[in-house]
Design a protein around this motif. Structure first.
Motif, PDB file in Angstrom:
ATOM      1  N   VAL A  91      20.150 -19.183  -9.259  1.00 37.81           N
ATOM      2  CA  VAL A  91      19.392 -20.311  -8.355  1.00 37.81           C
ATOM      3  C   VAL A  91      19.989 -21.341  -7.678  1.00 37.81           C
ATOM      4  N   THR A  92      20.069 -22.565  -8.698  1.00 39.01           N
ATOM      5  CA  THR A  92      20.867 -23.322  -8.575  1.00 39.01           C
ATOM      6  C   THR A  92      22.113 -23.023  -8.660  1.00 39.01           C
ATOM      7  N   ASN A  93      23.045 -22.031  -9.407  1.00 35.47           N
ATOM      8  CA  ASN A  93      24.222 -21.656  -9.103  1.00 35.47           C
ATOM      9  C   ASN A  93      24.225 -21.553  -7.477  1.00 35.47           C
ATOM     10  N   VAL A  94      23.482 -20.462  -7.172  1.00 32.55           N
ATOM     11  CA  VAL A  94      24.090 -20.215  -6.052  1.00 32.55           C
ATOM     12  C   VAL A  94      23.594 -21.377  -4.693  1.00 32.55           C
ATOM     13  N   CYS A  95      22.540 -21.763  -4.816  1.00 35.42           N
ATOM     14  CA  CYS A  95      22.336 -23.168  -4.173  1.00 35.42           C
ATOM     15  C   CYS A  95      23.362 -23.958  -3.615  1.00 35.42           C
ATOM     16  N   CYS A  96      24.278 -24.668  -4.837  1.00 38.90           N
ATOM     17  CA  CYS A  96      25.295 -25.395  -5.098  1.00 38.90           C
ATOM     18  C   CYS A  96      26.128 -25.005  -4.599  1.00 38.90           C
ATOM     19  N   LEU A  97      26.574 -23.041  -4.496  1.00 36.42           N
ATOM     20  CA  LEU A  97      28.155 -22.452  -4.202  1.00 36.42           C
ATOM     21  C   LEU A  97      27.942 -22.805  -2.809  1.00 36.42           C
ATOM     22  N   LEU A  98      26.608 -22.321  -1.989  1.00 36.07           N
ATOM     23  CA  LEU A  98      26.358 -22.248  -0.571  1.00 36.07           C
ATOM     24  C   LEU A  98      26.275 -23.517  -0.462  1.00 36.07           C
ATOM     25  N   SER A 107      19.920 -31.113  -3.754  1.00 37.12           N
ATOM     26  CA  SER A 107      19.057 -30.779  -4.195  1.00 37.12           C
ATOM     27  C   SER A 107      18.354 -30.450  -5.747  1.00 37.12           C
ATOM     28  N   VAL A 108      19.482 -30.375  -6.301  1.00 34.85           N
ATOM     29  CA  VAL A 108      19.003 -29.872  -8.163  1.00 34.85           C
ATOM     30  C   VAL A 108      18.439 -31.357  -8.906  1.00 34.85           C
ATOM     31  N   PHE A 109      19.218 -32.228  -7.971  1.00 36.98           N
ATOM     32  CA  PHE A 109      18.668 -33.339  -8.245  1.00 36.98           C
ATOM     33  C   PHE A 109      17.407 -33.855  -8.028  1.00 36.98           C
ATOM     34  N   LEU A 110      17.127 -33.757  -6.760  1.00 38.64           N
ATOM     35  CA  LEU A 110      15.728 -34.076  -6.005  1.00 38.64           C
ATOM     36  C   LEU A 110      14.826 -33.094  -7.081  1.00 38.64           C
ATOM     37  N   TYR A 111      14.974 -32.158  -7.083  1.00 38.43           N
ATOM     38  CA  TYR A 111      14.129 -31.105  -7.893  1.00 38.43           C
ATOM     39  C   TYR A 111      13.842 -31.303  -9.315  1.00 38.43           C
ATOM     40  N   ILE A 112      14.641 -31.795  -9.711  1.00 36.96           N
ATOM     41  CA  ILE A 112      14.562 -32.913 -11.695  1.00 36.96           C
ATOM     42  C   ILE A 112      13.577 -33.383 -11.415  1.00 36.96           C
TER      43      ILE A 112
END
Length: 234
Positions: A91-98, A107-112
């Motif tokens: 999920v995080t990989n697809v998130c960053c690539l898109l 997005s990943v930072f806010l999740y953490i």
């Protein structure tokens, strides 16, 4: 009327005609300037509207991927009796690539950040004390790896399988380096564990490599299709 008066009258008419022409030219210049101002104002308004629209799209898609990250953390699939994996990296990989290096990494930072502030959205709970767990390094690795993966994808500028696969491998390598280094630091430096190196690698890395490569392949298959709907990956 003598000849001198006629000449003077002709000069006056010529001056009036010239002044009229100059006045028309000045009016034309004023009209063109007004048109230029209107076009400039319209362009500025369009740029502001587009910037605001992209901001709203970024927030909404970021929120969607954060929700998917939360869900993926609790989808745990056992490989052996002691090894299980989640879908977080996918999920995080697809998130960053898109979403690109800006919105994807954010997005990943806010999740953490949400997890550290106490929301039980990590695979083993949440709270600031989670940083003491050896596995927390993989969360940091997902953010850092995702940034460089999206940077590479944007640098290449192609939406094909090979580009996304190479970007995903970059994400995976950085994820594993950061995760293993952090885990070793916590386990041996903070907890003073006597676990052997091979046992540590079996618990933290080796069984997950083929599974994570498969996730890279899946990401590379779906991202070129989903990128058509993304405003950030073009």
């Amino acid at each position: 009327m003598n000849g001198f008066d006629e000449i003077k009258k002709s000069d006056t008419q010529a001056d009036n005609l010239q002044n009229g022409e100059l006045s028309q030219e000045k009016n034309a210049e004023n009209v063109n300037a007004d048109k230029s101002d209107v076009q400039y104002d319209t362009q500025v308004a369009r740029e502001k509207f587009e910037k605001h629209r992209m901001y709203l799209i970024g927030i909404s898609t970021s929120g969607l991927f954060i929700a998917l990250m939360i869900i993926s953390a609790f989808i745990s699939i056992p490989v052996t009796t002691s090894v299980k994996f989640t879908l977080q990296f996918l999920v995080t990989n697809v998130c960053c690539l898109l979403l690109g290096k800006k919105w994807g990494t954010l997005s990943v930072f806010l999740y953490i950040l949400l997890g550290l502030f106490g929301l039980p959205i990590f695979s083993n709970g949440g709270g600031f004390a989670y940083v003491l767990q050896p596995s927390f390094g993989f969360l940091i690795g997902m953010m850092i790896g995702g940034f460089f993966a999206s940077w590479f994808r944007e640098k290449v500028g192609k939406n094909n399988f090979l580009t996304y696969f190479l970007a995903s491998l970059i994400d995976l390598v950085i994820l594993d380096i950061v995760g293993v280094a952090y885990g070793a630091g916590m386990l041996y430096g903070y907890m003073h564990s006597t676990m052997g190196v091979w046992a540590f690698l079996m618990a933290m890395l080796i069984p997950f490599i083929p599974i994570d490569i498969a996730k890279c392949v899946i990401s590379s298959l779906i991202c070129p299709k989903l990128s058509k709907f993304s405003k950030f990956s073009r």
